[in-house]
Scaffold this motif. Structure first.
Motif, PDB file in Angstrom:
ATOM      1  N   HIS B  59       0.858  -1.176   0.000  1.00 40.42           N
ATOM      2  CA  HIS B  59       0.000   0.000   0.000  1.00 40.42           C
ATOM      3  C   HIS B  59       0.901   1.235   0.000  1.00 40.42           C
ATOM      4  O   HIS B  59       1.948   1.246   0.657  1.00 40.42           O
ATOM      5  CB  HIS B  59      -0.888  -0.019   1.242  1.00 40.42           C
ATOM      6  CG  HIS B  59      -1.956   1.028   1.247  1.00 40.42           C
ATOM      7  ND1 HIS B  59      -1.726   2.310   1.657  1.00 40.42           N
ATOM      8  CD2 HIS B  59      -3.267   0.961   0.892  1.00 40.42           C
ATOM      9  CE1 HIS B  59      -2.843   3.004   1.570  1.00 40.42           C
ATOM     10  NE2 HIS B  59      -3.809   2.192   1.101  1.00 40.42           N
ATOM     11  N   ASN B  68      -7.755  -3.216   1.212  1.00 39.59           N
ATOM     12  CA  ASN B  68      -8.540  -2.111   0.658  1.00 39.59           C
ATOM     13  C   ASN B  68      -7.659  -1.152  -0.140  1.00 39.59           C
ATOM     14  O   ASN B  68      -7.847   0.046  -0.113  1.00 39.59           O
ATOM     15  CB  ASN B  68      -9.273  -1.358   1.772  1.00 39.59           C
ATOM     16  CG  ASN B  68      -8.325  -0.945   2.878  1.00 39.59           C
ATOM     17  OD1 ASN B  68      -7.115  -1.141   2.753  1.00 39.59           O
ATOM     18  ND2 ASN B  68      -8.855  -0.368   3.929  1.00 39.59           N
ATOM     19  N   ASP B  69      -6.688  -1.743  -0.856  1.00 36.91           N
ATOM     20  CA  ASP B  69      -5.777  -0.926  -1.666  1.00 36.91           C
ATOM     21  C   ASP B  69      -6.481  -0.570  -2.973  1.00 36.91           C
ATOM     22  O   ASP B  69      -6.755  -1.433  -3.804  1.00 36.91           O
ATOM     23  CB  ASP B  69      -4.500  -1.729  -1.939  1.00 36.91           C
ATOM     24  CG  ASP B  69      -3.371  -0.832  -2.434  1.00 36.91           C
ATOM     25  OD1 ASP B  69      -3.689   0.277  -2.901  1.00 36.91           O
ATOM     26  OD2 ASP B  69      -2.221  -1.252  -2.333  1.00 36.91           O
ATOM     27  N   GLU B  70      -6.806   0.710  -3.153  1.00 40.69           N
ATOM     28  CA  GLU B  70      -7.557   1.112  -4.338  1.00 40.69           C
ATOM     29  C   GLU B  70      -6.665   1.184  -5.565  1.00 40.69           C
ATOM     30  O   GLU B  70      -7.126   1.017  -6.694  1.00 40.69           O
ATOM     31  CB  GLU B  70      -8.228   2.474  -4.098  1.00 40.69           C
ATOM     32  CG  GLU B  70      -9.336   2.376  -3.080  1.00 40.69           C
ATOM     33  CD  GLU B  70      -9.857   3.732  -2.673  1.00 40.69           C
ATOM     34  OE1 GLU B  70      -9.335   4.749  -3.172  1.00 40.69           O
ATOM     35  OE2 GLU B  70     -10.766   3.771  -1.836  1.00 40.69           O
ATOM     36  N   VAL B  71      -5.361   1.436  -5.368  1.00 37.48           N
ATOM     37  CA  VAL B  71      -4.459   1.577  -6.511  1.00 37.48           C
ATOM     38  C   VAL B  71      -4.150   0.205  -7.105  1.00 37.48           C
ATOM     39  O   VAL B  71      -4.337  -0.035  -8.293  1.00 37.48           O
ATOM     40  CB  VAL B  71      -3.155   2.285  -6.080  1.00 37.48           C
ATOM     41  CG1 VAL B  71      -2.250   2.501  -7.278  1.00 37.48           C
ATOM     42  CG2 VAL B  71      -3.493   3.610  -5.406  1.00 37.48           C
ATOM     43  N   GLY B  73      -5.339  -2.922  -5.968  1.00 37.43           N
ATOM     44  CA  GLY B  73      -6.430  -3.893  -5.983  1.00 37.43           C
ATOM     45  C   GLY B  73      -5.974  -5.242  -5.487  1.00 37.43           C
ATOM     46  O   GLY B  73      -4.784  -5.466  -5.220  1.00 37.43           O
TER      47      GLY B  73
END
Lengths: 413, 181
Positions: B59, B68-71, B73
């Motif tokens: 992260h 919950n890493d949005e970059v 995934g």
């Protein structure tokens, strides 16, 4: 003649006839004294099987066991009691039938029984209803005497003074002189809503007014008494920053001491080894080791090193340790176990002394494998220092303190 | 299911914390996942991420892989990749000491231990009950598999107290893991 007659020196028996008359014990080959007379026990021997339990006594109670006082007993009572008290005792004896006594003399089992043994002859302030002065003793209009009143009192004293007045008269006047105007009972024995104290000042359970010294004070007499400021003590004070009074108040004790030998090409060099502990009885504890040719020097050095090494020991509620901890030095493996209040120090003497110096009051310990005294002390110190602080654990786990405290003596469930 | 793999996980985590690793991986199974989530819930480990044979990407801010890493995934679980999945665990340290100090199995692969709530109540009070030693040190936890998944011993007792777990079965839980802070 005692049964175990010791061996006697043969040569002494030849000189026996020469010293006629008094019988002198011949020289013996062992140190216990000879016993000439038939040995009789100092005290009569009581066998447990001959005695009765309280249950048996109450079961077998008969009216004949309650006999009236004999003349000798009455004479003995007369020395203790006044005639009025004796009359009351005799009236009480006459009033109760021995048959009733035999029937009713028993350990009570009813629900209204007392939960303690008592003969009701004295008033126990902690247990019995408090004896207080009646409310009628109070006088709300009482005032302190003015100077004029005292002058009147003195005038009366000098008027009524006998011809041959002594100092005792003056003392009696000074002691009975009242300082308030109003009811006399209000001054001498006033009513109070406060619960009376368990003990009056200087009184104790054993009737001896013995002031209890704290642990530190007792031990300081041993260690600090002969202390003049020596060079070593001065250096200790400088390096630690403690005051001399503080150092004197510390509890120190040498737990291990033995001689050690260094083999050199010139021969064996013997020295004394000492391991001491120091603590302030309130959470500080240190251990110190020292070797010296002189025993006294080794003791002093090790004590000073122990004082230098003093570190705070985590204590739960100032009385026990946080959780069970283990320590290992060499082959000594020990476990210190936390215990509830009032448990005491149930552990071996070395750990007991350490806990006493550190101010730990509830602890159990088990020393496994080897029990070498030196390593036991070191392992116990390691174990005490290896305690985990619950606050640190809470911070590390990101939990609230209360979550971790539930772990310890988890009181909730 | 055999407890051998679980025992291996315990040993592996002990070794990893002794080596002061920040991230380590264990085989991906339902049991391991539930246990890791329970450990994370108690604060012993920082993150649980399912990933492949290589560590998942970090992260940006946290420095450890995050679910919950949005970059980056998280890879989805499929039949083709399930065998190669591993659980990547972020390990925690506090004042240069591992937060998860020592893990050990109470049940053994050869001898499973069960305990009921009444006995468990004794255990969390610090008293020994049967084969199970009491929880007597601060920061000590006991994890059990129950009919509601893997739970911490205190939670089991508390939930039973609240009437959420079934109480009519005599022995409800298997002993699993004992974790020390």
């Amino acid at each position: 003649m005692s049964f175990a007659r010791p061996a006697r020196c043969v040569f002494c028996s030849f000189t026996r006839g020469v010293s006629a008359g008094t019988r002198v014990p011949s020289r013996q080959f062992h140190p216990s004294s000879t016993q000439f007379a038939n040995r009789k026990p100092k005290f009569p021997n009581f066998k447990a099987r001959d005695e009765k339990t309280l249950e048996e006594i109450t079961r077998d109670m008969k009216p004949k066991h309650f006999k009236p006082y004999t003349e000798e007993e009455k004479a003995a009572l007369k020395e203790e009691y006044t005639p009025e008290q004796l009359a009351a005792i005799e009236a009480g004896e006459a009033a109760i039938d021995p048959k009733d006594m035999a029937e009713q003399f028993a350990i009570r089992r009813d629900p209204m029984k007392l939960h303690y043994l008592d003969d009701f002859s004295t008033i126990e302030p902690g247990v019995d209803k408090h004896v207080r002065a009646p409310k009628s003793n109070s006088d709300y209009n009482a005032t302190l005497k003015s100077d004029d009143d005292f002058v009147e009192d003195f005038a009366r004293f000098f008027q009524e003074m006998p011809e041959d007045a002594t100092a005792a008269d003056w003392v009696r006047f000074a002691e009975t002189l009242r300082v308030t105007l109003g009811k006399e009972e209000n001054e001498l024995n006033p009513h109070s809503a406060l619960v009376p104290d368990l003990f009056s000042p200087g009184e104790s359970l054993t009737e001896e007014a013995k002031s209890v010294k704290p642990f530190e004070m007792q031990s300081s007499a041993r260690f600090g008494e002969s202390e003049e400021i020596t060079e070593a003590l001065k250096r200790l004070l400088q390096s630690t920053g403690y005051t001399q009074a503080f150092v004197k108040g510390l509890a120190t004790k040498t737990l291990v001491s033995h001689s050690v030998v260094n083999q050199t090409r010139l021969g064996k060099v013997r020295r004394m080894y000492c391991l001491s502990i120091a603590g302030n009885g309130n959470g500080l504890l240190g251990i110190g080791e020292a070797k010296s040719e002189e025993s006294a020097d080794a003791i002093t050095q090790s004590k000073y090193r122990a004082i230098r090494n003093m570190q705070p020991i985590p204590r739960y509620e100032g009385r026990t340790i946080f959780g069970d901890v283990e320590g290992k030095v060499g082959a000594v493996e020990l476990k210190l176990m936390t215990r509830p209040p009032g448990f005491g120090l149930r552990c071996q003497h070395l750990i007991f002394e350490m806990c006493r110096a550190a101010g730990i009051h509830d602890l159990a310990a088990r020393v496994g494998r080897s029990r070498n005294p030196m390593n036991t002390v070191k392992a116990a110190y390691d174990a005490l220092m290896s305690q985990r602080n619950p606050e640190d654990i809470a911070r590390a786990r990101g939990k609230k303190m209360v979550d971790v405290r539930k772990v310890y003596y988890s009181g909730r469930y | 299911m055999s407890l051998v793999n679980l025992a291996h996980v315990c040993s592996h985590l002990n070794n990893a914390t002794k080596a002061r690793l920040g991230l380590t991986s264990i085989p991906n199974t339902q049991l391991h996942l539930k246990l890791c989530l329970a450990l994370q819930n108690s604060g012993y480990i920082s993150s649980v991420v399912r990933g492949g044979p290589t560590p998942p990407p970090q992260h940006t801010l946290l420095g450890v892989p995050s679910v919950n890493d949005e970059v980056e995934g998280v890879q989805s679980l499929t039949q083709s990749n399930v065998a190669s999945r591993r659980l990547w665990l972020g390990l925690k340290y506090w004042q240069s000491d591992p937060v998860l100090g020592k893990m050990s199995m109470v049940s053994k692969p050869k001898r499973r231990i069960t305990i009921d709530v009444a006995d468990l109540r004794e255990v969390i009070r610090g008293e020994k009950s049967g084969y199970v030693e009491g929880l007597r040190s601060p920061g000590e936890s006991l994890y059990l598999s129950t009919d509601r998944g893997i739970m911490e011993a205190r939670d089991v007792v508390a939930w039973n107290w609240m009437g959420l777990t079934r109480t009519n079965s005599r022995r409800i839980s298997h002993e699993e893991i004992r974790a020390f802070a």
